[in-house]
Design a protein around this motif. Structure first.
Motif, short mmCIF file in Angstrom:
data_model
loop_
_atom_site.label_atom_id
_atom_site.label_comp_id
_atom_site.label_asym_id
_atom_site.label_seq_id
_atom_site.Cartn_x
_atom_site.Cartn_y
_atom_site.Cartn_z
N GLU A 237 0.76 -1.15 0.21
CA GLU A 237 0.06 -0.11 0.11
C GLU A 237 0.92 1.31 0.07
OE1 GLU A 237 -3.24 -0.14 -0.23
OE2 GLU A 237 -2.96 -2.41 -0.46
N SER A 238 2.34 1.20 0.18
CA SER A 238 3.02 2.35 0.12
C SER A 238 3.06 2.81 -1.27
CB SER A 238 4.42 1.83 0.83
OG SER A 238 5.44 2.78 1.01
N SER A 239 3.35 4.11 -1.16
CA SER A 239 3.75 4.74 -2.47
C SER A 239 5.25 4.69 -3.03
CB SER A 239 3.14 6.32 -2.51
OG SER A 239 3.85 6.98 -1.65
N GLN A 240 6.03 4.45 -1.99
CA GLN A 240 7.53 4.51 -2.04
C GLN A 240 8.16 3.32 -1.23
OE1 GLN A 240 9.50 5.93 -4.01
NE2 GLN A 240 7.71 7.18 -4.98
N PRO A 241 7.81 2.07 -1.39
CA PRO A 241 8.34 1.01 -0.54
C PRO A 241 9.73 0.98 -0.70
CG PRO A 241 7.39 0.18 -2.53
CD PRO A 241 7.14 1.58 -2.50
N PRO A 242 10.38 0.45 0.11
CA PRO A 242 11.92 0.39 0.25
C PRO A 242 12.39 -0.56 -0.77
CG PRO A 242 11.22 -1.03 2.08
CD PRO A 242 9.97 -0.05 1.28
N LEU A 243 13.45 -0.31 -1.24
CA LEU A 243 14.16 -1.25 -2.30
C LEU A 243 14.59 -2.45 -1.51
CD1 LEU A 243 15.48 -2.52 -4.89
CD2 LEU A 243 17.53 -0.96 -4.61
N HIS A 244 15.49 -2.30 -0.22
CA HIS A 244 15.89 -3.42 0.54
C HIS A 244 15.17 -3.37 1.88
CE1 HIS A 244 19.56 -5.00 -1.44
NE2 HIS A 244 19.55 -3.76 -1.86
N LEU A 245 14.63 -4.51 2.56
CA LEU A 245 13.95 -4.32 3.65
C LEU A 245 14.68 -5.56 4.71
CD1 LEU A 245 11.93 -3.04 5.82
CD2 LEU A 245 10.35 -4.58 4.96
N TYR A 246 15.28 -5.29 5.49
CA TYR A 246 15.90 -6.20 6.36
C TYR A 246 14.88 -6.55 7.60
CZ TYR A 246 20.02 -5.78 3.68
OH TYR A 246 20.88 -5.70 2.79
#
Length: 280
Positions: A237-246
Motif C-alpha cells: 500500500e506504500s507509494s514508495q516502498p523500500p528497495l531493501h527491507l531487512y
C-alpha cells in the motif's frame, strides 16, 4: 487497504508463503497461489473460495507452465498487482562436499524461478503501468555465515537482480522490494537444507559450529512470520516502498555491523582504489 488488488504468490503451500496467503485471504484480497502440489496447497490453506482463491500447480523452472498460470490468473481475476517470489530453500555445508546437481538445483529454485516469474508477468505490469514485485531474499545474501556459501550466493544474486530490476522499472511505476529476513519460524530448515550439515572434512570448525547453532535454534527463531506477512501487506500500500527491507533484530544488527566495516575498509583503501585509473 485496497483489497481489490490481486496477489500472485509462489511457494505457497508451506512456511512464510502459506502464512501470507492465509493472511491475505482473511483480509479480503484475491490470491493466486502456486505450488508443485495443488492438493497439498488446498489442504494447507483450508479455504476453497473460487471467488478469491486460485490454487495453481506450477513448475517454476518451466516458462510455459508459468505463462499458463499467469493466463489462468488473468482469466479468473482480470489482473495481477502484487507478485511475491517466495519459493526457495536453504542449504548449509562445505563447498567441497555439496554435489554439483544440488548447487544447480538451489540456483534453479532460489534464483531462476524468480527470474522466470518476473519475465512472464512483467509485460502485464508494464501495460498496466503499475505493480509491485516482492522478492524474498535473506540477510545471508549480504552478511553470510560459515557453511552457507552456496545459499548466500543465491540470495546475493536475487538481491542484485532486484536492485537493477527496480532501476529498469521505475519509469513504468512498478516498484521492487527485496525482503531480507534473519531467522523466522517458517520450517526453513528442511531436509534439503540440512543434507550437508555433518562435514566429513577435517577442520572447518566454524562451519560445524554454525550448523549446530542453527539446528539448536530451529523452531525457536525470533522472527514472527505473521508479523512479516502484515508488513508485506503494508508495503503493497506504500507509494514508495523500500528497495531493501531487512527483517528481524538479528538482520538489522548484522547489516549495520557490515556496513560500518565496509565503510571503514573503503576509506582505508581509497588511495589504492583510485590509483587504478589512468593518470590525467
Amino acid at each position: 487497504m485496497n483489497t481489490s488488488k490481486v496477489w500472485y504468490v509462489t511457494g505457497a503451500s508451506q512456511g512464510l508463503g502459506l502464512i501470507l496467503v492465509k493472511k491475505l485471504l482473511a483480509s479480503g484480497y484475491r490470491v493466486a497461489a502456486t505450488s508443485r502440489n495443488v492438493q497439498k496447497l488446498k489442504e494447507a490453506v483450508g479455504v476453497i473460495d473460487a471467488d478469491r482463491f486460485l490454487p495453481l500447480v506450477v513448475d517454476l523452472n518451466n516458462l510455459d507452465c508459468i505463462d499458463e498460470s499467469v493466463q489462468q490468473t488473468l482469466q479468473v481475476f482480470g489482473r495481477i498487482d502484487v507478485v511475491v517470489n517466495n519459493a526457495g530453500y536453504g542449504m548449509t555445508g562445505t563447498v567441497e562436499e555439496i554435489a554439483e546437481q544440488d548447487i544447480r538445483k538451489i540456483f534453479d529454485v532460489n534464483v531462476f524461478a524468480a527470474v522466470n516469474v518476473v519475465k512472464k508477468i512483467l509485460p502485464l505490469l508494464r501495460e498496466q503501468r503499475s505493480g509491485y514485485i516482492i522478492n524474498i531474499g535473506s540477510v545471508a545474501g549480504f552478511v553470510g555465515a560459515p557453511g552457507w556459501a552456496i545459499y548466500s550466493a543465491t540470495k546475493a544474486a536475487l538481491a542484485a537482480f532486484s536492485e537493477v530490476l527496480a532501476l529498469d522499472l521505475k519509469e513504468f511505476g512498478i516498484h521492487v522490494t527485496v525482503v531480507e529476513p534473519s531467522g523466522f519460524r517458517t520450517g526453513f530448515l528442511t531436509h534439503d537444507s540440512l543434507a550437508y550439515t555433518e562435514s566429513k572434512i577435517d577442520g572447518y570448525q566454524a562451519v560445524k559450529d554454525t550448523a549446530k547453532r542453527y539446528l539448536d535454534g530451529n523452531g525457536i527463531q525470533p522472527g514472527d512470520p505473521e508479523k512479516a506477512s502484515e508488513i508485506f501487506m503494508e508495503l503493497a500500500e506504500s507509494s514508495q516502498p523500500p528497495l531493501h527491507l531487512y527483517l528481524g533484530q538479528d538482520a538489522y544488527n548484522r547489516v549495520a555491523g557490515k556496513l560500518k566495516t565496509m565503510t571503514d575498509s573503503l576509506e582505508e583503501w581509497k588511495t589504492v582504489s583510485i590509483s587504478a585509473d589512468y593518470t590525467k
